[in-house]
Scaffold this motif. Structure first.
Motif, PDB file in Angstrom:
ATOM      1  N   MET A  47       0.818  -1.382   0.069  1.00 47.49           N
ATOM      2  CA  MET A  47      -0.026   0.041  -0.137  1.00 47.49           C
ATOM      3  C   MET A  47       0.817   1.330  -0.052  1.00 47.49           C
ATOM      4  SD  MET A  47      -2.698  -1.513   2.686  1.00 47.49           S
ATOM      5  CE  MET A  47      -1.263  -2.418   3.647  1.00 47.49           C
ATOM      6  N   GLY A  51      -2.358   6.136  -1.323  1.00 43.19           N
ATOM      7  CA  GLY A  51      -3.717   5.121  -1.303  1.00 43.19           C
ATOM      8  C   GLY A  51      -3.619   3.958  -2.509  1.00 43.19           C
ATOM      9  N   ILE A  53      -2.635   0.465  -4.240  1.00 44.65           N
ATOM     10  CA  ILE A  53      -2.339  -0.861  -3.704  1.00 44.65           C
ATOM     11  C   ILE A  53      -2.004  -1.483  -5.063  1.00 44.65           C
ATOM     12  CG2 ILE A  53      -3.513  -2.858  -2.926  1.00 44.65           C
ATOM     13  CD1 ILE A  53      -5.713  -1.035  -1.572  1.00 44.65           C
ATOM     14  N   ARG A 102      -6.514   1.375   7.465  1.00 41.09           N
ATOM     15  CA  ARG A 102      -5.367   2.232   7.462  1.00 41.09           C
ATOM     16  C   ARG A 102      -5.945   3.614   7.331  1.00 41.09           C
ATOM     17  NH1 ARG A 102      -2.400   2.616   1.998  1.00 41.09           N
ATOM     18  NH2 ARG A 102      -4.153   2.247   0.433  1.00 41.09           N
ATOM     19  N   VAL A 104      -5.700   6.983   5.332  1.00 39.73           N
ATOM     20  CA  VAL A 104      -5.048   7.616   4.036  1.00 39.73           C
ATOM     21  C   VAL A 104      -5.584   9.151   4.255  1.00 39.73           C
ATOM     22  CG1 VAL A 104      -5.029   7.548   1.608  1.00 39.73           C
ATOM     23  CG2 VAL A 104      -5.407   5.460   2.783  1.00 39.73           C
ATOM     24  N   THR A 111     -10.416  -2.014   3.436  1.00 42.28           N
ATOM     25  CA  THR A 111     -10.176  -2.683   2.265  1.00 42.28           C
ATOM     26  C   THR A 111     -10.146  -4.337   2.523  1.00 42.28           C
ATOM     27  OG1 THR A 111      -8.842  -0.668   1.410  1.00 42.28           O
ATOM     28  CG2 THR A 111      -9.065  -2.934  -0.122  1.00 42.28           C
ATOM     29  N   THR A 151       3.523  -2.665   3.852  1.00 46.11           N
ATOM     30  CA  THR A 151       3.431  -3.972   3.259  1.00 46.11           C
ATOM     31  C   THR A 151       2.733  -5.161   4.242  1.00 46.11           C
ATOM     32  OG1 THR A 151       4.967  -3.291   1.524  1.00 46.11           O
ATOM     33  CG2 THR A 151       4.578  -5.819   1.951  1.00 46.11           C
TER      34      THR A 151
END
Length: 277
Positions: A47, A51, A53, A102, A104, A111, A151
């Protein structure tokens, strides 16, 4: 010695190679070990700070994005302070769900990822937080509430099977200063090599990348599979040459690499699998 590269198949054999003109270019002791039966499957969710991925698949342990998820849709699924919580749910066989929470910017994103695998898995964050989940627990939530690159790695084993290891020196520029850690071969800039050495120093080759290790001692496999996505580089000028660091080869395997104060190169490659192999 001719310009043809000799292989060392005996432990501890001293290996030197020379150019056609006879000048010595590389010399060292190579330890070649047969590939072990165990191969660690590695899937990574990387990530970026902005933002974005990126998913690196494993050969047998595959990951796909489900999309944004509201945690209140997942009864009991909570995470805080970097902790990992497992929650049992009714799920399809061979199907895991990982929810990464997370920050952002000013918002918190949740997610979801589907992991296709039948057995026990280990989820690693930051190289140090390792949680093991049995097949009966099908939902994993990870709190990575940070606006820094992250990660998360999913592996099917915490073993560190050695594929090969070796030590060598480069004494002068020449034909055999390109090194393939996947096959333990020296060559002249052929496709698939991982390190190119000139009089100006080493650099990554053919997609192989290197990263600093922030901890003490040599990095472990857990350290290397969770290196932040922005930390990898091919430029050794950005690395701390006084410490060993992680390497991901051109074929996607992981290992550790270092250069001593006397100019001796050393490496250990682990038997890992990814989509690149």
């Amino acid at each position: 010695m001719s310009g043809t590269m000799a292989r060392a198949n005996v432990l501890g054999r001293t290996l030197c190679v020379g150019s056609v003109a006879g000048s010595l270019v590389a010399c060292g002791v190579v330890v070649q070990q047969a590939a072990p039966a165990l191969t660690v499957e590695v899937a990574r969710i990387m990530m970026a700070q902005g933002g974005a991925i990126t998913i690196q698949q494993a050969l047998k342990l595959t990951v796909s994005v489900v999309g944004p998820i509201l945690l209140d849709q997942l009864t009991g699924a909570t995470g805080s302070g970097g902790a990992v919580t497992q929650v049992g749910t009714k799920a399809v066989e061979n199907d895991w769900t990982i929810v990464v929470r997370r920050k952002v910017g000013a918002t918190v994103q949740n997610t979801g990822y589907k992991v296709a695998y039948a057995g026990k898995v280990h989820v690693i964050t930051n190289g140090r937080t390792i949680q093991t989940f049995e097949p009966s627990k099908k939902l994993i939530t990870i709190d990575a509430a940070s606006d820094t690159p992250t990660t998360v790695a999913v592996v099917d084993s915490l073993e560190q099977p050695t594929r090969s290891s070796g030590k060598f020196r480069v004494l002068a520029a020449g034909k055999y200063t390109d090194f393939d850690f996947d096959t333990d071969k020296r060559s002249g800039s052929r496709k698939g090599t991982d390190l190119h050495v000139t009089l100006g120093g080493p650099s990554g080759a053919h997609g192989a990348v290197y990263a600093n290790h922030s901890g003490e001692g040599k990095p472990t496999l857990s350290d290397c599979v969770t290196v932040r996505p922005d930390a990898w580089t091919t430029d050794f000028g950005k690395l701390n040459m006084r410490k060993p660091y992680c390497v991901q080869t051109s074929e996607g395997r992981f290992g550790t690499f270092g250069i001593s104060s006397t100019g001796e190169y050393s490496y250990t490659m682990w038997q890992t699998a990814s989509s690149l192999t």
